[in-house]
Design a protein around this motif. Structure first.
Motif, PDB file in Angstrom:
ATOM      1  N   GLY A 355       0.821  -1.212   0.000  1.00 35.57           N
ATOM      2  CA  GLY A 355       0.000   0.000   0.000  1.00 35.57           C
ATOM      3  C   GLY A 355       0.849   1.254   0.000  1.00 35.57           C
ATOM      4  O   GLY A 355       0.552   2.225  -0.708  1.00 35.57           O
ATOM      5  N   SER A 356       1.930   1.261   0.803  1.00 37.91           N
ATOM      6  CA  SER A 356       2.801   2.438   0.883  1.00 37.91           C
ATOM      7  C   SER A 356       3.642   2.625  -0.367  1.00 37.91           C
ATOM      8  O   SER A 356       3.979   3.757  -0.737  1.00 37.91           O
ATOM      9  N   ILE A 357       4.005   1.538  -1.034  1.00 42.54           N
ATOM     10  CA  ILE A 357       4.743   1.672  -2.292  1.00 42.54           C
ATOM     11  C   ILE A 357       3.860   2.330  -3.348  1.00 42.54           C
ATOM     12  O   ILE A 357       4.313   3.142  -4.161  1.00 42.54           O
ATOM     13  N   LEU A 358       2.565   2.019  -3.297  1.00 45.03           N
ATOM     14  CA  LEU A 358       1.641   2.616  -4.256  1.00 45.03           C
ATOM     15  C   LEU A 358       1.240   4.036  -3.856  1.00 45.03           C
ATOM     16  O   LEU A 358       1.188   4.939  -4.687  1.00 45.03           O
ATOM     17  N   THR A 359       0.932   4.219  -2.567  1.00 49.40           N
ATOM     18  CA  THR A 359       0.499   5.538  -2.084  1.00 49.40           C
ATOM     19  C   THR A 359       1.098   5.810  -0.719  1.00 49.40           C
ATOM     20  O   THR A 359       0.862   5.048   0.220  1.00 49.40           O
ATOM     21  N   ASN A 360       1.864   6.864  -0.599  1.00 50.43           N
ATOM     22  CA  ASN A 360       2.350   7.293   0.717  1.00 50.43           C
ATOM     23  C   ASN A 360       2.236   8.802   0.883  1.00 50.43           C
ATOM     24  O   ASN A 360       2.725   9.364   1.859  1.00 50.43           O
ATOM     25  N   GLY A 361       1.581   9.454  -0.054  1.00 49.96           N
ATOM     26  CA  GLY A 361       1.388  10.898   0.025  1.00 49.96           C
ATOM     27  C   GLY A 361       2.469  11.715  -0.628  1.00 49.96           C
ATOM     28  O   GLY A 361       2.293  12.910  -0.888  1.00 49.96           O
ATOM     29  N   LYS A 362       3.608  11.076  -0.935  1.00 47.49           N
ATOM     30  CA  LYS A 362       4.729  11.821  -1.523  1.00 47.49           C
ATOM     31  C   LYS A 362       5.378  11.071  -2.682  1.00 47.49           C
ATOM     32  O   LYS A 362       5.501  11.604  -3.781  1.00 47.49           O
ATOM     33  N   ALA A 363       5.828   9.844  -2.428  1.00 51.59           N
ATOM     34  CA  ALA A 363       6.730   9.196  -3.373  1.00 51.59           C
ATOM     35  C   ALA A 363       6.253   7.834  -3.852  1.00 51.59           C
ATOM     36  O   ALA A 363       7.037   7.063  -4.396  1.00 51.59           O
ATOM     37  N   GLY A 364       4.980   7.498  -3.644  1.00 53.70           N
ATOM     38  CA  GLY A 364       4.455   6.235  -4.142  1.00 53.70           C
ATOM     39  C   GLY A 364       4.203   6.288  -5.636  1.00 53.70           C
ATOM     40  O   GLY A 364       4.201   7.358  -6.257  1.00 53.70           O
ATOM     41  N   LEU A 365       3.977   5.116  -6.219  1.00 56.02           N
ATOM     42  CA  LEU A 365       3.735   5.069  -7.664  1.00 56.02           C
ATOM     43  C   LEU A 365       2.498   5.869  -8.053  1.00 56.02           C
ATOM     44  O   LEU A 365       2.507   6.607  -9.046  1.00 56.02           O
ATOM     45  N   PHE A 366       1.419   5.709  -7.295  1.00 58.54           N
ATOM     46  CA  PHE A 366       0.220   6.498  -7.580  1.00 58.54           C
ATOM     47  C   PHE A 366       0.486   7.983  -7.368  1.00 58.54           C
ATOM     48  O   PHE A 366       0.028   8.824  -8.142  1.00 58.54           O
ATOM     49  N   ASP A 367       1.234   8.298  -6.292  1.00 60.08           N
ATOM     50  CA  ASP A 367       1.516   9.710  -5.976  1.00 60.08           C
ATOM     51  C   ASP A 367       2.255  10.394  -7.123  1.00 60.08           C
ATOM     52  O   ASP A 367       1.885  11.491  -7.559  1.00 60.08           O
ATOM     53  N   LEU A 368       3.308   9.719  -7.596  1.00 60.78           N
ATOM     54  CA  LEU A 368       4.175  10.356  -8.591  1.00 60.78           C
ATOM     55  C   LEU A 368       3.595  10.281  -9.993  1.00 60.78           C
ATOM     56  O   LEU A 368       3.648  11.253 -10.753  1.00 60.78           O
ATOM     57  N   ASP A 369       3.032   9.125 -10.346  1.00 56.71           N
ATOM     58  CA  ASP A 369       2.635   8.908 -11.737  1.00 56.71           C
ATOM     59  C   ASP A 369       1.206   9.346 -12.039  1.00 56.71           C
ATOM     60  O   ASP A 369       0.903   9.709 -13.187  1.00 56.71           O
ATOM     61  N   LEU A 370       0.328   9.302 -11.051  1.00 55.80           N
ATOM     62  CA  LEU A 370      -1.075   9.600 -11.310  1.00 55.80           C
ATOM     63  C   LEU A 370      -1.510  10.941 -10.731  1.00 55.80           C
ATOM     64  O   LEU A 370      -2.175  11.728 -11.405  1.00 55.80           O
ATOM     65  N   THR A 371      -1.129  11.214  -9.480  1.00 57.94           N
ATOM     66  CA  THR A 371      -1.546  12.466  -8.844  1.00 57.94           C
ATOM     67  C   THR A 371      -0.622  13.614  -9.218  1.00 57.94           C
ATOM     68  O   THR A 371      -1.067  14.680  -9.667  1.00 57.94           O
TER      69      THR A 371
END
Length: 977
Positions: A355-371
């Motif tokens: 979960g943290s690799i995907l979203t951690n508010g700063k550097a997750g995959l979702f954080d960087l690539d989608l948000t």
């Protein structure tokens, strides 16, 4: 500052955070004071785990930071263990556990009991009958008998007792496999608390049942209006066809709610509310050797028995995506859910890392690539961990013009990256560092300690394993992550829920039953409660702030530094605070939000996010109407590197036209979505009521103004921010002088500060007659706010305001709650609150609220108006309210950076002292006559503006016009765009 130095600081900081040795966690056993307990070595919560002779688990975590105790009494039973023919039972038993026993909650048990027995039998007849005519006749008899029984009951006596001992947050909650009763009490009241709780769980009486069941109906209706809840229920139903996670919901079906059985409720209680299935979790100011003796003495009467085993057929693997569609008025979104093993497994702990690799508010995959790249309006990945199974939930909200299938493709593409190991090599170590920081922060608070211990108890997680999980995750490498992801996240083994924006044609509401208001006997008190009230407690000396002593002052160049030293751990939090906001410049909040998408001349936006996360640091810039704050926080060892990174970003952020184009579209979509949110619509109506057609809520940019924004204009605002006068607030291990000296080198300011742009002013209006502001929204309920602007702020009113709020309108022991919910069953949620202005010279305000079924709206408005014009008087209720205010102040400890904000709040009101001191002294002299006089002066026979959000299909103009001059502002008027 050269970029090479910045990177050196970053590397040093992240290295320092990682080098601590692996901490060993081992279960040990000890005996003190005649009681044996287990504990885990190096546990920062110092928790002791006792098992009493009757099987009751007692978990004690002492900390003396505040003279209060967070208490949880937890039962390992919830909606998962509801009988299939009585879903929702665990939840409404939770509601009934506040109604008392044969010793309290009753004026005359001998006369009350036969009537309650008759109600039991009537409900069994009602439950078994299919003839609607006969059911109506039975219900009439239930209503009549309930009214007779209520004459001998005392509604909310439990809540009043808890209020009188200084309790806060008296409540409970039910979920899949837990029912938990929660209290926050003064440490001095523990004997009263334990006496009350032991009696409460001895033999609960199901009194005032039919009005409480109606409150549960209202809760069900709120759920029917909640698209997020509907989507989650659809997700669980698809994921778990064999387990009750998916087969039944916590609140239950409408059919079962309409056909309750008190005998089934009572059986459930005796099956599951047994000591070997319960836990008492306490964290706060106490001696554990003394506390365990007290708990054992009060609860040793409980008798253990075998608990019915919950069995289920294991879920079959998902062979192809399972699709569900949900409809409702809120914006569309998408949920993708994968199934995982349960809470006590190593895989569940790995899931938290995923979960943290995907979203951690700063550097997750979702954080960087989608948000960060604004491909989606919002994206998150979060574990939902339960005893039998866990879930990884991916949630995405589309940007303008994007389909939900495009959202799906984007999120699943990131899952593919995860499975291939296409993420930063140091991301796992950064996650571990941030988890360590988070653990330190959580353990500062006695409430968080108790909550974590309680959660592990009810879900069957070993506390030692939980404590050691960070060390365990620190050893995980990319190869293990990819193997785990490829095992569980295959191309077809998920559930997908499409939340569409549109009418839900399948929605049903719980119909309003005829209920005759019941007697609540607000001024009465049982002999048992009188005995508890007479028990001695050891007064706690209040501690008030002395701003001159509690706040350190220094300079960072020309900037004032206000500081409170953190002597407990290595955490720091710092704020650059500017006395200007969106009222000074409507572009300020736009610039603040735009910053997250910007890089510098040497670092991309993604590099910036990764750098902050690697330091286990956070940053944000926010602009409210009158203030702008630049916030950072993290570990003190990385303070210099964090400040350097922030200063570099503010000074050197570069305009990005592509990011701005995406952000404009994003901003417009957010604004569109707000118009689909009933809470936002109500907020707009309330602002309209308080300030008129031009108000702070709609003081926003027009669509045309958004289109005309230039990237350079926003970057210029960010670059020039520190050129305006500001104050630095620092909470951390350094003294103010040390922090000021460090900041003087890192925080660059001009020789002369720029003057603030002139601020737009808003003036509260005071209509001379009743008005109604109505907004249409497709929902089952009607939500009503009564709004009134009062006189300018007067500090002398504060004691009376505190007492009025506590006695009249705030909390479940208040007059409002007792009359509207307990007696008349007209709402699940209702309150009233007199709010003093935050700034000297501004007006106070008053708000009352009822959320009710639309067909009860007229009754609810009438009930509230009666209370606003004629306040019921209860001497005992007033005394309980006064004690609650006094003991709450007595045991409140304003600490950490809250000291700084308390001081700033006082300054705004023109005060240079802790206002609580005056209230604590003055409130002792206030009585019922004083509160009555305040109520009559401020509330009685006054004009109000009714803000109503409801479906125009369920509420008529004819009804609305009964209450005042009707206006129906359109959404453009409400929102300003």
């Amino acid at each position: 500052m050269k970029i090479k130095l910045i990177l050196t600081l970053l590397l040093l900081g992240s290295y320092t955070a990682r080098v601590s040795a692996q901490t060993p966690y081992v279960w040990k056993t000890a005996t003190t004071g005649g009681y044996t307990y287990k504990y885990v070595t190096n546990d920062p919560t110092q928790a002791r785990f006792y098992t009493l002779k009757n099987g009751l688990t007692v978990i004690l975590s002492p900390t003396n930071k505040q003279p209060r105790i967070q208490a949880y009494i937890a039962v390992k039973a919830g909606s998962k263990t509801d009988p299939a023919d009585h879903t929702g039972l665990a939840h409404y038993l939770e509601h009934m556990m506040f109604k008392g026993t044969d010793k309290f909650g009753s004026l005359n048990w001998a006369k009350e009991k036969p009537l309650l027995d008759k109600i039991d039998d009537l409900y069994e007849q009602y439950n078994s009958s299919k003839d609607e005519g006969k059911r109506k006749e039975i219900y009439k008899e239930i209503d009549k008998t309930s009214g007779e029984a209520a004459k001998f009951g005392i509604a909310n006596e439990y809540d009043k007792m808890m209020a009188a001992m200084g309790g806060q947050g008296s409540n409970a909650f039910t979920s899949f496999e837990q029912t938990v009763y929660t209290e926050d009490i003064p440490g001095s009241a523990v004997d009263k608390f334990l006496t009350m709780q032991a009696e409460r769980f001895r033999a609960p009486v199901l009194r005032i049942f039919h009005t409480e069941l109606e409150a549960v109906y209202e809760e069900k209706n709120r759920g029917l209006d909640n698209d997020g809840r509907k989507a989650q229920e659809a997700m669980f139903e698809a994921l778990f066809p064999n387990n009750n996670y998916g087969k039944q919901t916590t609140i239950g079906t409408i059919e079962h709610l309409k056909n309750p059985s008190l005998k089934a409720i009572r059986k459930y209680y005796y099956d599951y509310y047994v000591p070997n299935n319960m836990g008492i979790i306490l964290s706060g100011d106490f001696n554990p050797d003394v506390m365990i003796k007290k708990v054992a003495a009060h609860f040793n009467y409980m008798v253990p028995k075998a608990v019915p085993a919950y069995t289920f057929a294991p879920e079959a693997p998902i062979a192809s995506p399972v699709k569900r569609d949900v409809y409702g008025p809120t914006p569309e979104n998408l949920t993708i859910a994968f199934r995982f093993p349960g809470a006590s497994t190593k895989d569940a702990r790995m899931l938290s890392l995923i979960g943290s690799i995907l979203t951690n508010g700063k550097a997750g995959l979702f954080d960087l690539d989608l948000t960060k790249k604004q491909k989606l309006l919002g994206a998150s990945a979060s574990p939902y961990v339960l005893k039998d199974y866990s879930v990884l939930m991916l949630r995405g909200t589309p940007v303008k013009g994007q389909s939900l299938d495009e959202v799906k493709a984007l999120m699943l593409a990131e899952i593919d990256k995860l499975k291939k190991g296409e993420f930063a090599a140091d991301l796992i170590s950064s996650i571990v560092n941030n988890l360590k920081k988070s653990t330190i922060q959580q353990n500062e608070n006695y409430g968080n300690r108790a909550g974590n211990l309680m959660s592990d108890f009810t879900s069957g997680v070993d506390w030692r394993v939980d404590l050691a999980s960070i060390n365990e995750l620190a050893k995980v490498n990319i190869v293990q992550v990819t193997a785990f992801a490829n095992k569980y996240l295959t191309a077809d083994n998920y559930v997908i829920v499409y939340k569409h924006q549109g009418e839900d044609k399948n929605i049903l509401k719980v119909e309003k039953p005829p209920i005759t208001p019941v007697e609540v006997n607000a001024g009465e008190q049982s002999a048992y409660v009188k005995k508890i009230n007479a028990m001695p407690d050891n007064p706690i000396q209040p501690l008030f702030l002395d701003y001159a002593k509690d706040i350190q002052r220094a300079k960072a160049g020309k900037v004032d530094v206000l500081s409170v030293q953190n002597k407990d751990n290595s955490i720091f939090r710092m704020y650059y605070r500017f006395d200007m906001g969106s009222w000074n410049n409507k572009l300020l909040p736009v610039a603040a939000a735009y910053l997250q998408f910007l890089g510098t001349d040497k670092m991309s936006a993604e590099d910036v996010s990764k750098a902050f996360y690697k330091l286990a640091s956070t940053y944000s810039v926010s602009a409210s109407p009158e203030n702008t704050n630049v916030n950072i926080g993290g570990l003190q060892e990385n303070f210099g590197a964090t400040v350097t990174l922030l200063e570099n970003l503010l000074a050197n952020c570069q305009p990005d036209e592509k990011a701005l184009t995406s952000y404009k579209a994003r901003l417009k979509k957010v604004r569109e979505n707000q118009k689909l949110n009933k809470g936002s619509i109500m907020q707009g109506l309330v602002n309209y009521a308080q300030y008129g057609i031009n108000n702070p809520f709609n003081n926003v940019l027009t669509d045309e103004e958004i289109d005309n924004i230039k990237a350079q204009d926003l970057v210029d605002i960010l670059h020039s921010l520190v050129n305006y006068k500001h104050t630095i607030l620092y909470y951390g291990p350094q003294t103010a002088v040390q922090a000021g000296a460090t900041l003087a080198k890192l925080h660059k300011t001009p020789a002369t500060f720029l003057p603030y742009p002139a601020a737009k002013k808003f003036t509260r209006v005071k209509p001379g007659e009743n008005q109604v502001l109505f907004a249409n929204y497709d929902m089952v309920q009607a939500e009503i706010n009564w709004i009134r602007n009062e006189e300018p702020y007067d500090v002398a009113k504060t004691p009376a305001v505190e007492l009025l709020n506590n006695y009249f309108g705030s909390g479940i022991s208040s007059i409002i709650f007792q009359n509207i919910r307990e007696s008349k069953a007209l709402a699940y949620s209702t309150y009233a609150y007199y709010s003093q202005a935050a700034k000297k010279g501004e007006n106070d305000s008053f708000v009352a609220y009822v959320g009710t079924q639309a067909d009860k709206m007229n009754e609810a408005i009438k009930a509230m108006n009666e209370l606003l014009n004629s306040m019921p008087e209860s001497e005992k209720g007033l005394l309980a309210a006064r004690e609650n205010v006094r003991k709450s102040i007595e045991t409140e400890r304003v600490t950490q950076d809250d000291i700084l904000f308390n001081y700033l709040d006082a300054k705004l009101r023109g005060l240079d002292y802790d206002l609580r001191k005056n209230t604590f002294t003055a409130i002792k002299k206030l009585g019922l006559a004083d509160v009555k006089a305040f109520h009559d002066t401020e509330l009685k026979d006054k004009p109000y503006t009714y803000c109503i959000v409801a479906s125009e299909k369920r509420v008529s103009d004819e009804d609305l016009k009964k209450y005042g001059v009707l206006s129906k502002p359109d959404l453009k008027t409400i929102f300003g765009y």
